[in-house]
Motif scaffolding. Structure first.
Motif, PDB file in Angstrom:
ATOM      1  N   LEU A 133       0.829  -1.201   0.000  1.00 56.18           N
ATOM      2  CA  LEU A 133       0.000   0.000   0.000  1.00 56.18           C
ATOM      3  C   LEU A 133       0.865   1.253   0.000  1.00 56.18           C
ATOM      4  N   ARG A 134       1.916   1.257   0.796  1.00 51.88           N
ATOM      5  CA  ARG A 134       2.836   2.403   0.800  1.00 51.88           C
ATOM      6  C   ARG A 134       3.426   2.621  -0.590  1.00 51.88           C
ATOM      7  N   ALA A 135       3.847   1.551  -1.226  1.00 52.64           N
ATOM      8  CA  ALA A 135       4.472   1.675  -2.537  1.00 52.64           C
ATOM      9  C   ALA A 135       3.479   2.169  -3.585  1.00 52.64           C
ATOM     10  N   LEU A 136       2.279   1.618  -3.588  1.00 53.43           N
ATOM     11  CA  LEU A 136       1.276   2.038  -4.562  1.00 53.43           C
ATOM     12  C   LEU A 136       0.911   3.507  -4.389  1.00 53.43           C
ATOM     13  N   LEU A 137       0.735   3.943  -3.144  1.00 53.70           N
ATOM     14  CA  LEU A 137       0.368   5.335  -2.896  1.00 53.70           C
ATOM     15  C   LEU A 137       1.534   6.283  -3.137  1.00 53.70           C
ATOM     16  N   SER A 138       2.736   5.735  -3.241  1.00 53.42           N
ATOM     17  CA  SER A 138       3.907   6.540  -3.594  1.00 53.42           C
ATOM     18  C   SER A 138       4.058   6.670  -5.108  1.00 53.42           C
ATOM     19  N   GLY A 139       3.151   6.031  -5.862  1.00 59.13           N
ATOM     20  CA  GLY A 139       3.209   6.101  -7.316  1.00 59.13           C
ATOM     21  C   GLY A 139       4.093   5.054  -7.948  1.00 59.13           C
ATOM     22  N   GLU A 140       4.508   4.055  -7.181  1.00 58.34           N
ATOM     23  CA  GLU A 140       5.391   3.020  -7.714  1.00 58.34           C
ATOM     24  C   GLU A 140       4.596   1.956  -8.466  1.00 58.34           C
ATOM     25  N   ARG A 141       5.290   1.268  -9.362  1.00 56.94           N
ATOM     26  CA  ARG A 141       4.720   0.088 -10.013  1.00 56.94           C
ATOM     27  C   ARG A 141       5.168  -1.121  -9.194  1.00 56.94           C
ATOM     28  N   VAL A 142       4.207  -1.910  -8.745  1.00 59.71           N
ATOM     29  CA  VAL A 142       4.496  -2.924  -7.732  1.00 59.71           C
ATOM     30  C   VAL A 142       4.263  -4.325  -8.272  1.00 59.71           C
ATOM     31  N   THR A 143       5.255  -5.162  -8.090  1.00 63.45           N
ATOM     32  CA  THR A 143       5.120  -6.594  -8.312  1.00 63.45           C
ATOM     33  C   THR A 143       5.440  -7.278  -7.000  1.00 63.45           C
ATOM     34  N   SER A 144       4.533  -8.119  -6.551  1.00 63.49           N
ATOM     35  CA  SER A 144       4.711  -8.802  -5.269  1.00 63.49           C
ATOM     36  C   SER A 144       4.167 -10.210  -5.386  1.00 63.49           C
ATOM     37  N   GLN A 145       4.935 -11.169  -4.924  1.00 58.29           N
ATOM     38  CA  GLN A 145       4.495 -12.561  -4.885  1.00 58.29           C
ATOM     39  C   GLN A 145       4.587 -13.064  -3.448  1.00 58.29           C
ATOM     40  N   GLY A 146       3.887 -12.396  -2.568  1.00 58.58           N
ATOM     41  CA  GLY A 146       3.906 -12.744  -1.163  1.00 58.58           C
ATOM     42  C   GLY A 146       2.952 -13.874  -0.841  1.00 58.58           C
ATOM     43  N   ARG A 150      -0.421 -10.459  -3.870  1.00 62.18           N
ATOM     44  CA  ARG A 150       0.182 -10.831  -5.150  1.00 62.18           C
ATOM     45  C   ARG A 150      -0.239  -9.814  -6.207  1.00 62.18           C
ATOM     46  N   LEU A 151       0.745  -9.076  -6.665  1.00 65.41           N
ATOM     47  CA  LEU A 151       0.518  -8.029  -7.654  1.00 65.41           C
ATOM     48  C   LEU A 151       1.498  -8.221  -8.793  1.00 65.41           C
ATOM     49  N   ASP A 152       1.040  -7.943 -10.002  1.00 62.08           N
ATOM     50  CA  ASP A 152       1.870  -8.116 -11.193  1.00 62.08           C
ATOM     51  C   ASP A 152       1.923  -6.797 -11.956  1.00 62.08           C
ATOM     52  N   GLY A 153       2.925  -5.997 -11.650  1.00 64.09           N
ATOM     53  CA  GLY A 153       3.106  -4.731 -12.363  1.00 64.09           C
ATOM     54  C   GLY A 153       1.961  -3.757 -12.161  1.00 64.09           C
ATOM     55  N   VAL A 154       1.456  -3.644 -10.937  1.00 58.01           N
ATOM     56  CA  VAL A 154       0.310  -2.776 -10.650  1.00 58.01           C
ATOM     57  C   VAL A 154       0.793  -1.380 -10.273  1.00 58.01           C
ATOM     58  N   ALA A 155       0.213  -0.368 -10.902  1.00 58.85           N
ATOM     59  CA  ALA A 155       0.505   1.029 -10.562  1.00 58.85           C
ATOM     60  C   ALA A 155      -0.787   1.833 -10.664  1.00 58.85           C
ATOM     61  N   LEU A 156      -0.945   2.806  -9.808  1.00 49.91           N
ATOM     62  CA  LEU A 156      -2.112   3.683  -9.846  1.00 49.91           C
ATOM     63  C   LEU A 156      -1.945   4.726 -10.946  1.00 49.91           C
ATOM     64  N   ASP A 157      -2.980   4.927 -11.733  1.00 47.85           N
ATOM     65  CA  ASP A 157      -2.953   6.010 -12.712  1.00 47.85           C
ATOM     66  C   ASP A 157      -3.072   7.372 -12.038  1.00 47.85           C
ATOM     67  N   TRP A 158      -3.769   7.406 -10.897  1.00 47.07           N
ATOM     68  CA  TRP A 158      -3.991   8.671 -10.203  1.00 47.07           C
ATOM     69  C   TRP A 158      -3.542   8.566  -8.741  1.00 47.07           C
ATOM     70  N   PRO A 159      -2.243   8.385  -8.513  1.00 47.05           N
ATOM     71  CA  PRO A 159      -1.773   8.392  -7.129  1.00 47.05           C
ATOM     72  C   PRO A 159      -1.900   9.794  -6.550  1.00 47.05           C
ATOM     73  N   PRO A 160      -1.955   9.920  -5.232  1.00 52.78           N
ATOM     74  CA  PRO A 160      -1.980  11.263  -4.652  1.00 52.78           C
ATOM     75  C   PRO A 160      -0.668  11.984  -4.929  1.00 52.78           C
ATOM     76  N   PRO A 161      -0.686  13.316  -5.004  1.00 50.86           N
ATOM     77  CA  PRO A 161       0.545  14.064  -5.286  1.00 50.86           C
ATOM     78  C   PRO A 161       1.658  13.776  -4.283  1.00 50.86           C
ATOM     79  N   ARG A 162       1.265  13.445  -3.064  1.00 51.54           N
ATOM     80  CA  ARG A 162       2.217  13.122  -2.010  1.00 51.54           C
ATOM     81  C   ARG A 162       1.662  11.941  -1.235  1.00 51.54           C
ATOM     82  N   ARG A 163       2.521  10.961  -0.939  1.00 47.64           N
ATOM     83  CA  ARG A 163       2.003   9.792  -0.231  1.00 47.64           C
ATOM     84  C   ARG A 163       1.406  10.202   1.102  1.00 47.64           C
ATOM     85  N   PRO A 164       0.153   9.836   1.356  1.00 50.02           N
ATOM     86  CA  PRO A 164      -0.472  10.220   2.620  1.00 50.02           C
ATOM     87  C   PRO A 164       0.023   9.350   3.776  1.00 50.02           C
TER      88      PRO A 164
END
Length: 302
Positions: A133-146, A150-164
């Motif tokens: 969640l921290r990474a996604l809200l920071s505007g990062e593209r996230v791949t995780s196989q926990g 489990r995320l495969d190259g997920v990124a938000l198109d509209w992240p907040p301007p600053r991570r809340p």
């Protein structure tokens, strides 16, 4: 905007109040507007099963008000795919920048079991969820196989301007350490004693050291409060409901002076935002907001 800063300076104590979800959702508008008009620092909402949605209620409360900060404490992560949580929080913070505080946590395990979402390892789930969640809200593209996330190259198109700011609800030792390591702040449940707050701070600091976190870590605490008509009787009912031997050290019944003294006591132990938690049968929820904002808060700051 409420977000992550590198400041290590402790902020001024804030006073909030809870809209308890035992009230029907249609009551929220008048209570939120009363809080806004009274100048309350923060109005907090709960996503308790199976009462009311946290995000839906928060968006409504924010839309109905002008300046009020609205907190959600907390979103149970077993119920939520982390991508959905990230999308909701990003939208919330872009619509109402600087006015929302949101925490996530394990949820009540019995409730999670009722809906088939109980995790075998709640700690692993919370760590993976918060990290992604921290990474996604920071505007990062996230791949995780926990184990759970489990995320495969997920990124938000509209992240907040600053991570809340991301808060975590915590009670147990391991979760408190995890909150210090991975979250930006911690929410402590109602009934937490002053000594338990001090201990929680020590455990949070152990986690902060492990995570090499240097920014200030705020603590939010719910405080059982009854005031006005039949306050003592209503607080006794709360004692029975929660199974406390006594309400001493767990909450306070009385007028503004007594409540403000309790807020100062918990603040001195390490709490930054004290959220007054009225009894579910409080006779005047709108009036409770004004009581917190106009009678208690000024005494806390004097």
């Amino acid at each position: 905007m409420i977000g992550v800063t590198e400041s290590s300076v402790r902020p001024e104590t804030r006073v909030g109040a809870v809209f308890v979800p035992q009230l029907p959702p249609e009551r929220l508008r008048s209570v939120a507007q009363a809080a806004d008009q009274a100048g309350l620092d923060e109005l907090w909402l709960w996503e308790d099963c199976f009462l009311e949605s946290g995000i839906t209620a928060a968006v409504a409360a924010l839309a109905w008000t002008e300046r009020l900060t609205v907190g959600v404490g907390l979103l149970p992560v077993p119920l939520r795919n982390v991508a959905i949580t990230a999308m909701e929080l990003a939208t919330l913070h872009r619509l109402f920048p600087g006015r929302a505080r949101v925490g996530v946590g394990h949820g009540v395990q019995d409730w999670m079991g009722q809906v088939g979402a109980r995790a075998e390892s709640p700690m692993a789930l919370l760590r993976e969820h918060l990290t992604a969640l921290r990474a996604l809200l920071s505007g990062e593209r996230v791949t995780s196989q926990g184990r759970y996330v489990r995320l495969d190259g997920v990124a938000l198109d509209w992240p907040p301007p600053r991570r809340p700011e991301l808060l975590a609800g915590a009670t147990g030792d391991r979760t408190l350490r995890l909150s210090g390591e991975v979250a930006d702040g911690t929410i402590l449940t109602g009934g937490t004693t002053v000594e338990q707050v001090r201990r929680a701070r020590r455990l949070i600091d152990e986690g902060r050291a492990r995570g090499e976190r240097t920014e200030y870590h705020p603590v939010v605490l719910y405080l059982h409060v009854a005031t006005g008509r039949d306050a003592a009787a209503r607080m006794e009912a709360e004692r029975v409901h929660w199974g406390y031997d006594t309400m001493d050290g767990h909450g306070v019944a009385g007028g503004a002076e007594a409540v403000a003294e309790a807020v100062r006591t918990w603040a001195a132990a390490g709490v930054d935002t004290v959220v007054l938690q009225p009894t579910p049968d409080d006779p005047d929820p709108e009036g409770f907001m004004a009581f917190a904002a106009q009678e208690v808060a000024p005494l806390v700051r004097n």
